[in-house]
Design a protein around this motif. Structure first.
Motif, PDB file in Angstrom:
ATOM      1  N   ALA A   1      -3.983 -62.669  20.964  1.00 49.49           N
ATOM      2  CA  ALA A   1      -3.231 -61.142  20.982  1.00 49.49           C
ATOM      3  C   ALA A   1      -2.704 -61.640  22.197  1.00 49.49           C
TER       4      ALA A   1
ATOM      5  N   ASN B   1       2.346 -54.825  19.980  1.00 47.01           N
ATOM      6  CA  ASN B   1       2.596 -55.558  18.997  1.00 47.01           C
ATOM      7  C   ASN B   1       1.411 -55.785  18.239  1.00 47.01           C
TER       8      ASN B   1
ATOM      9  N   THR C   1       0.109 -58.323  15.393  1.00 46.01           N
ATOM     10  CA  THR C   1       0.274 -60.243  14.945  1.00 46.01           C
ATOM     11  C   THR C   1      -0.454 -60.530  13.306  1.00 46.01           C
TER      12      THR C   1
ATOM     13  N   LEU D   1       4.305 -60.691  11.495  1.00 39.57           N
ATOM     14  CA  LEU D   1       4.160 -60.694  12.497  1.00 39.57           C
ATOM     15  C   LEU D   1       4.043 -60.724  14.045  1.00 39.57           C
ATOM     16  N   ASN D   2       4.836 -59.596  14.393  1.00 42.72           N
ATOM     17  CA  ASN D   2       5.087 -58.778  15.754  1.00 42.72           C
ATOM     18  C   ASN D   2       4.053 -59.013  17.186  1.00 42.72           C
ATOM     19  N   LYS D   3       4.886 -59.864  17.641  1.00 39.45           N
ATOM     20  CA  LYS D   3       4.192 -60.780  19.024  1.00 39.45           C
ATOM     21  C   LYS D   3       4.790 -59.477  20.608  1.00 39.45           C
TER      22      LYS D   3
ATOM     23  N   GLN E   1       4.238 -62.693  25.899  1.00 40.04           N
ATOM     24  CA  GLN E   1       4.180 -63.977  25.028  1.00 40.04           C
ATOM     25  C   GLN E   1       5.584 -64.741  25.570  1.00 40.04           C
TER      26      GLN E   1
END
Length: 688
Positions: free
Chosen positions: A14, A507, A509, A527-529, A599
């Motif tokens: 993650a 986040n 993911t 898919l929140n990075k 990220q």
């Protein structure tokens, strides 16, 4: 022979975290099944018609919120729908050119994203190491010696992996302040030469116990530069560890759910674990959140163990081999004594820290208080887990002013009496959310919400659960009442200027994956990075109310990404940011954000962003940290910034023998988590 690689997951991790960080910080939480398997609605499903009439009236009753830019009326439309009108949104004006352009407090040249193995600060700023892991702070403690570590020595030295920081005034000692630090977790691979994760020694385990917990250390400023240095062996200096005495207080103290074979009272606890972020109280104490405590316990089997992420087999650190309290099969209630908010009085070296059961048990990232107009504390808290909840506690007692013994004793009871709530959010434009992060047609991610009461003192408000069960199994209570699933609620901070509350959602993911909740207006990307920051507004005079308005203040990521949002500020004039974690305010009302797991290909850092005025949303990067490190615990004063540089060099394949970083002391020296002070070299204030 040391076996490392087979024990580390080869799956992508993650955020930008290494497998090593995921393993030792949170027990690979992202690779465990999501503990929240409830079928609670998410904000995209919750529309006004689904709320009770009573809840709608409460949400619509939120009224005027004072702000530095003026007043904003929050309330529902004429139909009574529980949505919020926009908060203030002044037009954005281009700033003037030049290095010192920016909102007041943010007038510095932004640091560019980078991968340097150092703390990088803006031009014109200096820095120094305030204190390192292993530096002696108690009388009789030896200097740090990497080859001759002992548990006794570590118990008198600054602990490992510093996180939350508090810097408090020290009356009567000019130029000195009291620094309080959390020590979240240990990474034994980076602490001990030749460490075998399958066969830790008793000495290694006991050193790790002593390296956890809290440190209190007096620091002294150098007036000409703004640097800070630790004052060793001051009478206020303390170390509190995984074996120190703590006391359970509040409505669940003494409950059968908290009793063990070695503590029949359910009140006396040994130690504190995984202290992440925290908060400062108006009465001069500090609050410390016990977060990923579950990873220290082995052989969990109950449904409540599963909801809290306690594994069925052995733990990674194997502490259960050396103390049965870490074996959930042998001591099923011991884990119930962790996951609380700890209150500490740094000015009393004999104070026994208290675990406040009225604030509930979950993975506390932080606890941030403010006062109602009549002096009652309101504490906001996030549960740092995918799809878990946002809470607040409202005390039923008023703070007494002054520093008399009677006032201090009274104020040390404020967090034991009151009501614990969990948040349920409704969306303003659920039909416009498609998981891409595209703004709704009304131009904002926003809505309203209600605080659902869980328990008040000895009274439960959750059907089928006693008050003790609500406090000890707070996650299950949130499940039962339909709280809103969020993207890892972490640190939270009320603005001292406006009363608005800012919640970092780091986040998630897993959002939108098959069988998992999809995007909603508060968590708008699948898919929140990169995460987001939520801004919540309650009645300034009565934050104890049960209705609120909310909107997303920032949607993090690369500003060139159309899914990002910076409160409407032009995106070509902001720094990229990913994975907001800890937050703090400066004296000008700007929000400062530290990141965890960037990220975007750069090291983690610290950022300042304006929250009001014509530059609202203007975000600038102030510093970056070294290889493998995370930025924690920011303290923003007029003349200096403090950050905790946590887990430097913690990258896959690293070890004591093969360090990935040379920070802070250069090649050939042990990599050591440390606290850093940063200040303007010309003696001026930060960012002015």
């Amino acid at each position: 022979m040391r076996r490392l690689l087979p024990l580390l997951s080869t799956k992508p991790h993650a955020g930008g975290r290494s497998a090593l960080t995921c393993r030792y910080r949170c027990g690979d939480a992202c690779f465990q099944e999501v503990p929240n398997t409830s079928d609670n609605e998410y904000a995209g499903d919750i529309i006004a018609s689904a709320l009770s009439r009573r809840s709608m009236v409460r949400a619509a009753a939120v009224v005027t919120v004072a702000s530095a830019a003026g007043a904003a009326v929050l309330g529902g439309p004429a139909s009574g729908q529980a949505v919020a009108a926009p908060l203030d949104h002044p037009g954005q004006k281009p700033g003037k050119g030049g290095r010192l352009d920016g909102a007041r407090g943010l007038r510095f040249e932004p640091v560019a994203p980078n991968k340097k193995d150092k703390v990088t600060v803006p031009p014109g700023y200096g820095q120094n190491i305030v204190i390192r892991w292993g530096d002696p702070i108690l009388r009789g403690a030896p200097a740090f010696n990497a080859a001759k570590q002992t548990a006794k020595a570590q118990a008198g030295q600054f602990g490992y992996n510093n996180d939350f920081l508090s810097l408090l005034p020290l009356r009567g000692e000019r130029g000195r302040q009291v620094l309080v630090a959390n020590h979240e977790y240990t990474d034994e691979i980076l602490m001990f030469r030749g460490y075998d994760p399958e066969k830790p020694t008793r000495e290694q385990v006991e050193i790790a116990w002593a390296a956890h917990g809290l440190s209190v250390v007096v620091v002294e400023e150098e007036r000409r530069t703004g640097s800070l240095t630790a004052v060793s062996r001051h009478h206020l200096n303390r170390r509190l560890t995984a074996t120190s005495l703590f006391e359970m207080t509040g409505p669940a103290a003494g409950s059968p759910l908290l009793r063990t074979s070695t503590d029949r009272s359910g009140i006396k606890v040994r130690g504190t674990l995984n202290n992440c972020a925290g908060g400062e109280t108006p009465w001069g104490t500090t609050l410390h959140g016990e977060e990923n405590f579950n990873q220290y316990f082995a052989n969990g089997g109950s449904d409540t163990d599963k909801r809290y992420g306690i594994v069925a087999g052995p733990s990674d650190r194997k502490w259960e081999r050396f103390d049965k309290r870490f074996d959930a099969k042998r001591e099923p209630n011991e884990s119930h004594r962790f996951g609380w908010v700890v209150e500490l009085d740094p000015y009393d070296a004999d104070f026994v820290p208290r675990k406040r059961t009225a604030l509930g048990r979950f993975k506390h990232e932080a606890a941030a208080p403010r006062l109602t107009e009549d002096g009652r504390p309101v504490v906001y808290m996030g549960d740092d887990e995918r799809f878990d909840y946002f809470y607040k506690f409202v005390s039923s007692k008023r703070m007494k002013k002054g520093n008399s013994r009677a006032a201090r004793e009274h104020n040390l009871t404020l967090l034991d009496h009151g009501t614990l709530y969990v948040a349920k959010l409704s969306a303003d434009s659920p039909q416009d959310i498609d998981g891409s992060g595209k703004l709704p047609n009304d131009g904002e991610f926003d809505g309203s919400g209600v605080w659902i009461p869980l328990a008040t003192d000895d009274t439960s408000h959750v059907p089928g659960m006693t008050a003790d069960e609500v406090y000890v199994f707070t996650r299950l209570a949130g499940d039962k009442v339909g709280a809103t699933k969020m993207d890892r609620p972490e640190d939270v901070e009320p603005s001292p200027r406006t009363g608005r509350v800012y919640l970092a959602l780091t986040n998630n993911t897993d959002r939108g994956k098959p069988g998992k909740p999809g995007a909603d207006e508060a968590n708008p990307r699948n898919l929140n990075k990169h995460g987001q920051i939520l801004e919540l507004a309650e009645n300034w005079d009565d934050p104890a109310g049960d209705g609120f308005a909310w909107r997303l203040f920032l949607v993090a990521g690369d500003p060139k990404d159309p899914s990002t949002y910076f409160a409407g500020f032009p995106k070509d004039r902001v720094s990229p940011i990913s994975c907001p974690d800890n937050v703090a305010f400066d004296p000008h009302g700007n929000l400062w954000i530290s990141t965890d797991g960037n990220q975007l290909g750069s090291h983690d850092g610290l950022f300042g962003v304006a929250t009001h005025g014509e530059r609202r949303g203007e975000l600038k990067q102030f510093l970056t940290v070294p290889i493998g490190a995370e930025t924690c615990g920011p303290v923003i004063q007029d003349r200096r910034v403090l950050v905790a540089v946590q887990h430097p060099g913690e990258v896959d394949g690293a070890s004591v023998e093969k360090p990935a970083s040379a920070w802070p002391d250069g090649r050939g020296k042990m990599v050591r988590p440390s606290v850093v002070a940063v200040w303007p070299k010309d003696g001026s204030n930060i960012g002015v």
